[in-house]
Design an enzyme around this catalytic site. Structure first.
Site, PDB file in Angstrom:
ATOM      1  CD  GLU A  39      -1.287   0.070   3.627  1.00  0.00           C
ATOM      2  OE1 GLU A  39      -2.184   1.082   3.672  1.00  0.00           O
ATOM      3  OE2 GLU A  39      -1.035  -0.589   4.659  1.00  0.00           O
TER       4      GLU A  39
ATOM      5  CD  GLU B 171       2.546   8.418   0.550  1.00  0.00           C
ATOM      6  OE1 GLU B 171       2.591   7.197   0.858  1.00  0.00           O
ATOM      7  OE2 GLU B 171       1.682   9.148   1.016  1.00  0.00           O
TER       8      GLU B 171
END
Lengths: 624, 624
Positions: A414, A423
């Site tokens: 995730e 990210e």
């Protein structure tokens, strides 16, 4: 909780108006700052001089009343933008005098000023020069002329365009441009029964700092029980404003006897349409995006994300589906599936994987890979207590450097940010795919970012504030930002979507490309539906976990209940007026070096801007 | 309200310590961050590996407990400033590991670190590099060695001086200099029965950001009723800290059974010695001085000042005394005294004058002069209602331009600022004295400013913050301050007075000087009693209203109950270490031009500084 205000003219005594308002359920009153003239010049003012007879001195209320319970309405009989110099000068004097008195009464209260046309720059200059409290600019919600012209066939396009320039939004837009989007200046919208706008007009106002709407008591109609209610079509419009937490001002005649009925109706209406949720305090608050690859997340951040009610259930569904597809029922006793959880944090995905195995009756071995040694501590404690009879293995490693004893069937991660890849999930998963079997899969298997241009006066001021304060999260990351060129994470609320979100960048996992190139460049075009002000770009993402199981924060397909991600906001360094039928052309880049990844963006139409965040000068994302 | 904290080492379970603390009246616990080691390196950490047995994972508390109810005490067995490189490196690793874990647990909580000597710069470097919450530096209140040496006759001065450098305040001073006075770093003072310091040592600590004092349970003695109490001498010391709203940490043995008795005692003690007052929220808050000559005061400001319980009573006393002196009893029926209230605001001095006339039975005519047209409005309303049978005349005029129908016997004004002349009362009264009879008087008749050098870490950071935010009151006055060169108004609390206030500038009214020169220059010298850090200059004033009736905000003679004026603070642009027996020589100027007045200040000893606010570049006071 928004306030309910009573606006009445012609009252002889403000304290009596205050009493009446409070007895009838209104917390605030609005009234002309003075019903008789204040002399412009004082000389000796002897006690019995009739010319100096004032309606009220400041002593009628304590200062907390002046500051929180009274909206001072400035005189609107004069025209500060008149062509005649004498008229103009006189109007300026009256406005300055009124403002001086309002500032005397208030150190942080409300002063309201009525705009009567788009020709208001001189008034804006005077009124905005020294705003202590809030200056409210009162304008009609919609212009009668424009409202009527849309029904007429005898008007040509050029005439219609000219009329549209007369729309009351333009009155406000002229005023606030002159006042440089001063955050102390807000707009108050006056509804009028005969001038009902389209919902798009209403939506555009929602990108503005709307303090209140004025509902004239004459708009109320009687229902079958003979109670005053608002017409259905107006209820719909008003419900938009209620969700935006706009305050309500009821304007009525001095002799109106139904004040209590209006207030009861409006309070009930507010209650029904209020947008109440736990994350309210995050709305329109700019936050620096997390960089979990560079910083270790802390206990609080993990705790917040673990509470998401939707995300981990969908991950579990995806893993279950994958296990069922990969291991036929007949082989379920023998065939072992190796699941690697990459970036396990404190273990929510491990729980999803173990639950999926249990629910499907499949045999799994779970490798847990996590680079944050503090999270490893938690994982170890959980493993000892809850997973001691499971085939679970913890590795304190960066996934990019991990060499497992055996390859994986399923990678679960995730690593996605609010903008999907921000990210650095592509960089991490590309590195990790070397540990995947040739027929192995990744959950998620695809992510896509989306953008659209938006108008938000609040975010514009938020960015200016951040720049002014130069407080960028933790000290070590403090950088001097000469331009408004940082992407922010923000729960968007007080915005107008100029166009709908369109897909921007896509990444698939595993990535078959050789050599892999995760840089991207795309040009997107958006048609402008109504004149408005472009302040920045909203960003979203969605991701396919497995087959048709998806997570999305794109407003058009948002996963219900999921709160782990707020949207992104990429500001432009200056606001820009854009016109109906113009095309907004946005260029967007994802740039990649070994040390850092960053986005760049600019506008090519209807105006050129410089490239924002050029070379990653304002918001780089560090790879190590 | 300060918190009470329980510090215990050697507990096996933090949640049980928390329960015990809360049951015994402690809101917060302090405990070693870990009683067993966290391995420095993780590889695979299989579930049953003994080496990886942790005492607790983060999950034992929700994150709001970690952030508000737990002080994490870092390991103090290692020396980051050891000469041996291997020892030092190892200590650095342990400290970084501990801090990393503390940061994981907390996003804004408390971490405590024990200083063991003044040799702590390397530790300061590491510990202060990234403070998210509060970093508490624990030091003994006083050094045993220094404490004992003051009783010894066999020590010469040089030796004593060397010993004093070992004082624990120096440990803290070295640490926080290295950390550049970071406002997130505070000090926790550990009391020790055998090392009782002088009250001057305690007072010096009150200029520091003291978070808490640690009271070892062994300090308690039993009173006659067999309850644990603190010795008298320590009670006095502790009462200083209570007034400064410092928190209390009771440190005790795991097996201590009197926890509840300590907490009850301390809570009672806190209650008795707490410094509770209505203006608490203003303490150490920097405010830009008012400029009533340039800006018109608003209704709120007038309202606040009118509530002062002491000021107007003393004015009334002064006017009464003057009336009695000037009008003998025999003439009281005939002789009219003309009183002019200069800068009447909303009329409190007019009330004082009328009351004085009534109380003394003297005949007065009151001229009210006020330049703010908004205040004139209030005055007119009051006059109509309350003064309609009095000989009262209102003039909307600047006193400097006022030509009255007759000259005055008594001028009454309250034009004084926190620094006496800083609201330009000399300039205003000098102009107004032309309307005074040759034997007329002014109330006040004299004002004097006072200064003294102070140490305040809090104000130092307050000034830095103001500079960073560049928000100087209203927008129109916004200026970019390159140096910390503005005088502020501030209710001083968290300060240490390096010397007592000395008189600076004096002004008398009426002013007999011809031509009048209100510029001033004075040099003042202050002896340093203890090593400390000079951060700025405190400013006060007193004024003679009439004969022996005075108002004062000089801390040595402060008028009881009067709150209209807070002290001034003139910062130096950088903090400076000053040593015992050194002389602080301050040069202070009052500079005058037609357009503006300003102060300049600099240090000539023990260091030179540049002249602050040179040419009035940072804080000019405008005359018009």
């Amino acid at each position: 909780m928004p306030y309910l205000c009573l606006l009445q003219e012609g009252n002889e005594s403000l304290p009596r108006l205050m009493d009446k308002a409070q007895q009838n359920g209104y917390a605030v009153i609005a009234a002309p700052i003075n019903t008789t003239e204040i002399p412009l010049e004082y000389e000796e003012a002897p006690i019995c001089d009739k010319q100096a007879e004032f309606t009220y001195p400041d002593l009628i209320f304590p200062s907390d009343h002046w500051n929180g319970k009274v909206i001072n309405v400035l005189s609107d009989t004069m025209d500060c933008d008149a062509r005649d110099m004498v008229v103009r000068r006189n109007a300026e004097e009256v406005l300055k005098r009124d403002i001086s008195w309002a500032e005397h009464l208030q150190y942080g209260g409300y002063t309201m000023l009525r705009l009567k046309s788009g020709n208001n720059l001189n008034m804006a200059r005077i009124a905005s020069s020294n705003v202590k409290g809030l200056l409210l600019a009162q304008v009609p919600l919609y212009n009668a002329k424009v409202a009527h012209s849309t029904w007429r066939r005898d008007i040509n396009d050029a005439e219609l365009e000219r009329l549209e320039q007369e729309d009351t939004w333009h009155w406000w837009n002229n005023f606030r441009w002159a006042a440089d989007f001063n955050p102390k200046i807000k707009v108050v919208l006056e509804l009028c029964e005969s001038d009902r706008p389209s919902l798009e007009v209403v939506r555009r106002w929602l990108g503005e700092p709307v303090e209140a709407v004025i509902v004239p008591s004459t708009m109320f109609i009687c229902n079958r029980q003979n109670y005053p209610v608002l017409p259905k079509a107006w209820q719909e419009i008003l419900s938009y404003f209620m969700r935006a937490r706009v305050n309500i001002i009821i304007s009525s005649d001095v002799h109106d006897n139904s004040l209590k009925l209006y207030s009861e109706y409006m309070l009930r209406f507010q209650e029904i349409h209020a947008d109440v949720h736990e994350l309210q305090s995050f709305e329109d608050v700019l936050e620096e995006p997390l960089q979990p690859l560079y910083d270790n997340l802390d206990c609080y951040t993990y705790e917040v994300f673990e509470k998401d009610p939707a995300k981990y259930k969908l991950y579990q569904d995806a893993i279950e589906q994958a296990l069922l597809d990969r291991v036929p029922d007949a082989e379920k006793k023998q065939k072992l599936t190796v699941i690697m959880v990459l970036g396990a944090g404190r273990g929510p995905l491990v729980r999803s994987a173990l639950n999926a195995a249990e629910n499907t009756g499949r045999k799994v071995r779970v490798y847990i890979i996590e680079k944050n040694p503090n999270a490893i501590r938690t994982l170890t404690a959980i493993a000892k207590k809850l997973w001691n009879n499971k085939d679970v293995h913890i590795f304190s490693k960066d996934m990019r450097e991990f060499s497992p004893p055996e390859p994986a069937d399923i990678l679960v991660s995730e690593l996605l940010g609010s903008f999907g890849d921000n990210e650095l999930s592509p960089e991490c998963l590309d590195c990790a795919q070397k540990i995947l079997k040739s027929d192995g899969i990744s959950i998620p298997c695809k992510s896509t970012s989306y953008i659209n241009p938006i108008m938000s006066s609040k975010l514009l001021n938020g960015v200016r504030q951040v720049l002014r304060h130069e407080t960028f999260g933790r000290q070590k990351q403090a950088t001097y930002h000469t331009h408004a060129e940082s992407g922010f994470v923000v729960l968007l609320k007080n915005i107008y979507n100029i166009g709908l979100p369109q897909p921007l960048f896509e990444f698939v996992h595993p990535n078959p490309q050789k050599p892999i190139d995760n840089s991207r460049y795309k040009v997107l075009r958006f048609e402008v539906i109504m004149d408005c002000v472009l302040t920045g770009i909203a960003g979203y993402f969605d991701t396919v976990l497995y087959k048709d199981i998806k997570l999305s924060i794109n407003p058009e397909t948002h996963t219900p209940g999921m709160f782990s991600w707020f949207p992104m906001y990429f500001p432009f360094s200056e606001p820009m007026d854009v016109k109906k039928d113009q095309t907004i052309e946005i260029h967007f880049w994802r740039c990649v070096t070994k040390q850092k990844i960053w986005y760049e963006w600019c506008l090519a139409s209807p105006f050129h801007t410089h490239i924002h965040n050029h070379g990653g000068r304002s918001c780089p994302i560090y790879c190590t």
